[in-house]
Design a protein around this motif. Structure first.
Motif, PDB file in Angstrom:
ATOM      1  N   PRO A 108      25.788  52.211 -50.819  1.00 43.71           N
ATOM      2  CA  PRO A 108      26.430  52.768 -49.619  1.00 43.71           C
ATOM      3  C   PRO A 108      25.682  53.988 -49.091  1.00 43.71           C
ATOM      4  O   PRO A 108      25.352  54.904 -49.818  1.00 43.71           O
ATOM      5  N   GLU A 109      25.426  53.966 -47.807  1.00 47.10           N
ATOM      6  CA  GLU A 109      24.760  55.083 -47.153  1.00 47.10           C
ATOM      7  C   GLU A 109      25.535  55.430 -45.882  1.00 47.10           C
ATOM      8  O   GLU A 109      26.635  54.935 -45.640  1.00 47.10           O
ATOM      9  N   GLY A 110      24.941  56.197 -45.030  1.00 47.15           N
ATOM     10  CA  GLY A 110      25.525  56.477 -43.713  1.00 47.15           C
ATOM     11  C   GLY A 110      26.884  57.134 -43.791  1.00 47.15           C
ATOM     12  O   GLY A 110      27.053  58.223 -44.342  1.00 47.15           O
ATOM     13  N   GLU A 111      27.889  56.435 -43.227  1.00 45.24           N
ATOM     14  CA  GLU A 111      29.228  56.982 -43.138  1.00 45.24           C
ATOM     15  C   GLU A 111      29.855  57.264 -44.501  1.00 45.24           C
ATOM     16  O   GLU A 111      30.810  58.020 -44.616  1.00 45.24           O
ATOM     17  N   TRP A 112      29.316  56.668 -45.541  1.00 43.89           N
ATOM     18  CA  TRP A 112      29.860  56.833 -46.901  1.00 43.89           C
ATOM     19  C   TRP A 112      29.992  58.313 -47.277  1.00 43.89           C
ATOM     20  O   TRP A 112      30.988  58.746 -47.858  1.00 43.89           O
ATOM     21  N   LYS A 113      28.963  59.083 -46.943  1.00 38.82           N
ATOM     22  CA  LYS A 113      28.953  60.490 -47.352  1.00 38.82           C
ATOM     23  C   LYS A 113      30.057  61.306 -46.666  1.00 38.82           C
ATOM     24  O   LYS A 113      30.442  62.357 -47.143  1.00 38.82           O
ATOM     25  N   LYS A 114      30.542  60.802 -45.516  1.00 37.85           N
ATOM     26  CA  LYS A 114      31.558  61.536 -44.775  1.00 37.85           C
ATOM     27  C   LYS A 114      32.974  61.210 -45.239  1.00 37.85           C
ATOM     28  O   LYS A 114      33.943  61.852 -44.829  1.00 37.85           O
ATOM     29  N   PRO A 142      36.050  61.100 -47.725  1.00 35.90           N
ATOM     30  CA  PRO A 142      36.548  61.844 -48.898  1.00 35.90           C
ATOM     31  C   PRO A 142      36.560  60.953 -50.130  1.00 35.90           C
ATOM     32  O   PRO A 142      36.827  59.745 -50.025  1.00 35.90           O
ATOM     33  N   PRO A 143      36.269  61.486 -51.309  1.00 35.54           N
ATOM     34  CA  PRO A 143      36.205  60.676 -52.542  1.00 35.54           C
ATOM     35  C   PRO A 143      37.422  59.806 -52.771  1.00 35.54           C
ATOM     36  O   PRO A 143      37.304  58.659 -53.204  1.00 35.54           O
ATOM     37  N   GLU A 144      38.630  60.344 -52.459  1.00 32.88           N
ATOM     38  CA  GLU A 144      39.845  59.580 -52.750  1.00 32.88           C
ATOM     39  C   GLU A 144      40.021  58.379 -51.803  1.00 32.88           C
ATOM     40  O   GLU A 144      40.838  57.490 -52.060  1.00 32.88           O
ATOM     41  N   LYS A 145      39.238  58.331 -50.716  1.00 33.18           N
ATOM     42  CA  LYS A 145      39.379  57.238 -49.757  1.00 33.18           C
ATOM     43  C   LYS A 145      38.181  56.275 -49.779  1.00 33.18           C
ATOM     44  O   LYS A 145      38.133  55.320 -48.999  1.00 33.18           O
TER      45      LYS A 145
END
Length: 400
Positions: free
Chosen positions: A9-15, A17-20
């Motif tokens: 996972p890249e891109g939007e993944w980093k934005k 929150p971990p719990e989601k």
């Protein structure tokens, strides 16, 4: 059937929150699958999905599945179709086993040393040839083997199977015993023994013998897997893995390729180059029911004329360098840390060479590969490849 292929996972993944993140991943996969069901293929962020007809799963049962969006091709039970592994015997290049700089020389250096030509062979490294054609840059391999009475033997072997003209540890006469008496087997002692044997005429290749003997200490001390080279049943000057000298030295056309590649790169070799184990060779398989001979006969029949071995190899090259071969190289395989893929026997089993549907197709393929092998500009080569691969893909798709 619908499949989602995931990359990291890249891109939007980093934005997210971990719990989601778990819900985010599931949502992206579902969107990709829904898009694939509607359009046949969909790519969203890190997910790629495509539809694959059920008949493809059935036809490829027992083979490695092709899970990429490109059409799958089963080579089982197809008429007019041969596997590359049916047509060729793969052989790895020779392995000197250390001290490569002693064996691999420039032609000018070999000439300066007056190394006997029978033991010096034009060499090629994997980076010295491109797709379709080889490019010799003036290097040679000193390959200390000869073929005698149909058998390949070390170049300095004597009539007695246990004796060798460069075995300096075993005195051959009283003179050598006198030279050795109380002295270490150093460079000076070896020089005297060798001069004595050359004078007696038992050293067949004296210049090469002198050159190798100068490096006796390095060559004799080679160690592999904590074992000295002699423990592999090799003489001190031999290669660790000479492969089959009868085959390697045979003046027959073959196909050559790097062992590790990022893109398929097969080339025609009609010169009979030697290479270290960075390269592999595909030798035409004769005498087999699915070998090169029956394929050549069927190709001749399809084209309405006699097709010799050289043109048969050109025809095979079109499929070996095809986009389909590239897809099979990378699909479902893990590259090395530097991004290379290994050309393995398993890979060669997956590459089909299919007979042309008519004379026009066959002539077109051979003519295109002849131009590519002959050498043309990069721009012209790209155009020629586009025309060639359009024909090859058409044949493969028709047979699939």
């Amino acid at each position: 059937a619908c499949l989602a292929l995931l990359s990291r996972p890249e891109g939007e993944w980093k934005k997210v929150p971990p719990e989601k993140r778990r819900a985010h991943v599931i949502g992206v996969i579902r969107k990709a699958i829904a898009g694939a069901e509607e359009h046949g293929k969909e790519e969203i962020d890190f997910a790629s999905a495509c539809t694959i007809p059920l008949k493809e799963w059935k036809s490829s049962a027992g083979e490695r599945w092709n899970l990429s969006p490109s059409p799958a091709l089963s080579v089982a039970g197809k008429t007019g179709l041969f596997r590359v592994s049916d047509l060729f015997d793969p052989r790895q290049g020779v392995t000197p086993g250390g001290c490569l700089g002693i064996f691999l020389l420039d032609e000018a250096r070999a000439a300066e040393l007056k190394l006997e030509k029978k033991l010096v062979h034009r060499a090629i490294k994997s980076r010295e040839f491109e797709r379709w054609r080889t490019r010799h840059t003036g290097r040679v391999l000193l390959y200390p083997y000869v073929v005698k009475d149909g058998d390949a033997v070390p170049a300095f072997a004597l009539r007695a199977a246990s004796q060798d003209a460069l075995d300096f540890e075993t005195p051959l006469d009283e003179r050598e015993k006198e030279v050795r008496r109380g002295k270490a087997l150093d460079a000076g002692t070896i020089e005297k023994i060798l001069a004595h044997r050359i004078g007696k005429g038992i050293v067949k290749f004296p210049n090469t013998a002198r050159y190798l003997s100068e490096h006796y200490e390095l060559l004799e001390g080679r160690v592999f897997k904590k074992r000295n080279i002699r423990s592999f049943n090799r003489r001190w000057y031999e290669y660790l893995w000479p492969r089959d000298p009868k085959l390697m030295l045979a003046a027959i056309p073959r196909i050559i390729l790097p062992r590790l590649v990022k893109q398929v790169r097969f080339a025609l070799d009609v010169e009979g180059y030697l290479s270290d184990d960075g390269c592999q060779f595909l030798f035409p398989r004769h005498g087999a029911s699915q070998g090169i001979d029956p394929f050549s006969r069927k190709l001749s029949k399809a084209m309405g004329r006699e097709v010799g071995l050289d043109e048969t190899l050109l025809y095979c090259l079109a499929f070996l360098n095809s986009p389909y071969a590239q897809d099979r190289l990378v699909s479902g395989r893990r590259p090395t840390p530097k991004g290379f893929y290994q050309i393995s026997e398993e890979f060669l089993k997956e590459i089909p060479v299919v007979l042309p549907r008519n004379k026009k197709e066959g002539e077109s393929i051979i003519a295109s590969v002849k131009r590519l092998v002959g050498g043309i500009s990069q721009e012209d080569a790209s155009k020629e490849e586009a025309r060639l691969f359009k024909v090859v893909t058409g044949i493969l798709t028709n047979r699939a």
